[in-house]
Design a protein around this motif. Structure first.
Motif, PDB file in Angstrom:
ATOM      1  N   MET A   9      -2.893   0.268  -7.060  1.00 46.93           N
ATOM      2  CA  MET A   9      -2.974  -0.174  -5.676  1.00 46.93           C
ATOM      3  C   MET A   9      -2.236   0.940  -4.765  1.00 46.93           C
ATOM      4  O   MET A   9      -1.202   1.480  -6.313  1.00 46.93           O
ATOM      5  N   ALA A  10      -2.386   0.697  -3.927  1.00 51.40           N
ATOM      6  CA  ALA A  10      -1.598   1.556  -3.460  1.00 51.40           C
ATOM      7  C   ALA A  10      -1.226   0.784  -1.743  1.00 51.40           C
ATOM      8  O   ALA A  10      -1.754   0.298  -1.561  1.00 51.40           O
ATOM      9  N   GLY A  11       0.100   1.673  -1.048  1.00 53.57           N
ATOM     10  CA  GLY A  11      -0.716   1.299   0.116  1.00 53.57           C
ATOM     11  C   GLY A  11      -1.759   2.066   0.479  1.00 53.57           C
ATOM     12  O   GLY A  11      -2.584   3.180   0.455  1.00 53.57           O
ATOM     13  N   HIS A  12      -2.219   1.247   2.104  1.00 50.90           N
ATOM     14  CA  HIS A  12      -2.928   1.789   3.167  1.00 50.90           C
ATOM     15  C   HIS A  12      -3.031   2.993   3.100  1.00 50.90           C
ATOM     16  O   HIS A  12      -2.079   4.103   3.714  1.00 50.90           O
ATOM     17  N   TYR A  13      -4.485   4.216   3.625  1.00 50.76           N
ATOM     18  CA  TYR A  13      -4.580   5.458   3.134  1.00 50.76           C
ATOM     19  C   TYR A  13      -4.162   5.595   5.055  1.00 50.76           C
ATOM     20  O   TYR A  13      -3.600   6.989   5.100  1.00 50.76           O
ATOM     21  N   GLY A  14      -4.218   4.758   5.766  1.00 52.32           N
ATOM     22  CA  GLY A  14      -3.942   4.903   7.386  1.00 52.32           C
ATOM     23  C   GLY A  14      -2.792   4.738   8.095  1.00 52.32           C
ATOM     24  O   GLY A  14      -3.249   4.891   8.662  1.00 52.32           O
ATOM     25  N   LYS A  15      -2.404   4.636   6.992  1.00 52.71           N
ATOM     26  CA  LYS A  15      -1.004   3.487   7.421  1.00 52.71           C
ATOM     27  C   LYS A  15       0.087   4.834   7.790  1.00 52.71           C
ATOM     28  O   LYS A  15      -0.084   5.744   6.343  1.00 52.71           O
ATOM     29  N   SER A  16       1.431   4.826   8.193  1.00 52.02           N
ATOM     30  CA  SER A  16       1.912   5.704   8.670  1.00 52.02           C
ATOM     31  C   SER A  16       4.020   5.565   6.815  1.00 52.02           C
ATOM     32  O   SER A  16       3.412   7.150   7.044  1.00 52.02           O
ATOM     33  N   ALA A  17       3.913   4.768   6.607  1.00 52.14           N
ATOM     34  CA  ALA A  17       4.668   4.549   5.691  1.00 52.14           C
ATOM     35  C   ALA A  17       4.223   5.078   4.559  1.00 52.14           C
ATOM     36  O   ALA A  17       2.844   5.012   3.799  1.00 52.14           O
ATOM     37  N   ALA A  18       4.943   5.883   3.620  1.00 53.55           N
ATOM     38  CA  ALA A  18       4.740   5.696   2.013  1.00 53.55           C
ATOM     39  C   ALA A  18       4.356   5.684   1.587  1.00 53.55           C
ATOM     40  O   ALA A  18       4.826   4.080   1.188  1.00 53.55           O
ATOM     41  N   SER A  19       3.982   5.372   0.078  1.00 52.83           N
ATOM     42  CA  SER A  19       3.706   4.060  -0.597  1.00 52.83           C
ATOM     43  C   SER A  19       3.522   4.684  -1.902  1.00 52.83           C
ATOM     44  O   SER A  19       3.558   6.422  -2.790  1.00 52.83           O
TER      45      SER A  19
END
Length: 248
Positions: free
Chosen positions: A186-196
């Protein structure tokens, strides 16, 4: 005459052996006194034995609860307890930067449930960094909708092995490694600006009690394969990746 005296002497010694006992200091006690004395000593020994057993049990409990020396730790994301021979260090809250903040930290943290403060201000400063709780973002998956917008738990586990390995793309550990837990990537959503960052989240995830609702926090979303530079096969476009956490 000598024989008669010898017989009398032997009889006296025999009678003394029945009715009298010799102490270590050379004094004598009759049979009943010695029996009472022996009985008291047995009681004292039993009491000491009970005390010793109690201390041994207390030492065993302390040893079980004491931190292990050596070994290594890992975070079990999405769960509140450890498994197998791993020992819980603490359980807490998954946290990180808010998904729309481009300057936020990329990594996720397992925050303790018992924070201790140093110096602090009583208001939110505009020039600092922030940390938010994490929530599952899985609304598009029928089997996982019960998790959507719920807060993510975590637990830090210690194992008596020094090598921890994350295997992205497989839920099987390499030869020679011990399987710790089965997970999805799992990771952050690709369309959001924050890195993950990519994390291994348990395949049977839990949610924090009372932690539902969209709070615009750090997001945990399933990672899907995108063919191109990624070789397909063996990977399949759009398929969710597993991963394994292993130790040796």
């Amino acid at each position: 005459m000598i024989m008669a005296v010898s017989i009398v002497l032997y009889v006296n010694i025999f009678l003394a052996s029945i009715f009298y006992f010799v102490h270590c200091d050379g004094t004598y006690c009759d049979k009943y006194q010695c029996e009472y004395s022996l009985f008291k000593k047995v009681i004292e020994l039993e009491s000491k034995l009970d005390s010793l057993e109690f201390r041994l049990e207390e030492n065993r409990k302390e040893s079980e609860n004491a931190p292990r020396s050596g070994g290594s730790t890992y975070v079990r994301w999405g769960r509140t307890t450890c498994r197998g021979d791993s020992k819980e260090v603490y359980n807490g809250y998954a946290a990180g930067s808010q998904y729309r903040q481009s300057g936020g930290a990329a990594n996720a943290l397992c925050l303790t449930k018992s924070p201790k403060w140093g110096r602090y201000t009583s208001k939110v400063e505009s020039g600092g960094a922030y940390i938010y709780g994490a929530e599952y973002s899985v609304y598009m998956y029928t089997d996982w909708t019960y998790l959507h917008d719920h807060d993510v738990p975590c637990v830090v586990c210690q194992v008596p092995r020094s090598d921890i390995l994350m295997v992205p793309g497989s839920n099987i550990c390499p030869t020679g490694y011990k399987f710790e837990y089965n997970v999805y990537l799992m990771a952050g959503h690709y369309g959001k600006s924050a890195a993950s960052e990519y994390l291994c989240v348990d395949s049977l995830p839990e949610k924090l009690y009372g932690g539902d609702g969209d709070k615009n926090a750090k997001l945990f979303s399933f990672v899907q394969a995108k063919c191109g530079s990624l070789k397909c096969p063996p990977y399949v476009n759009g398929q969710e990746l597993t991963c394994a956490l292993c130790s040796r």
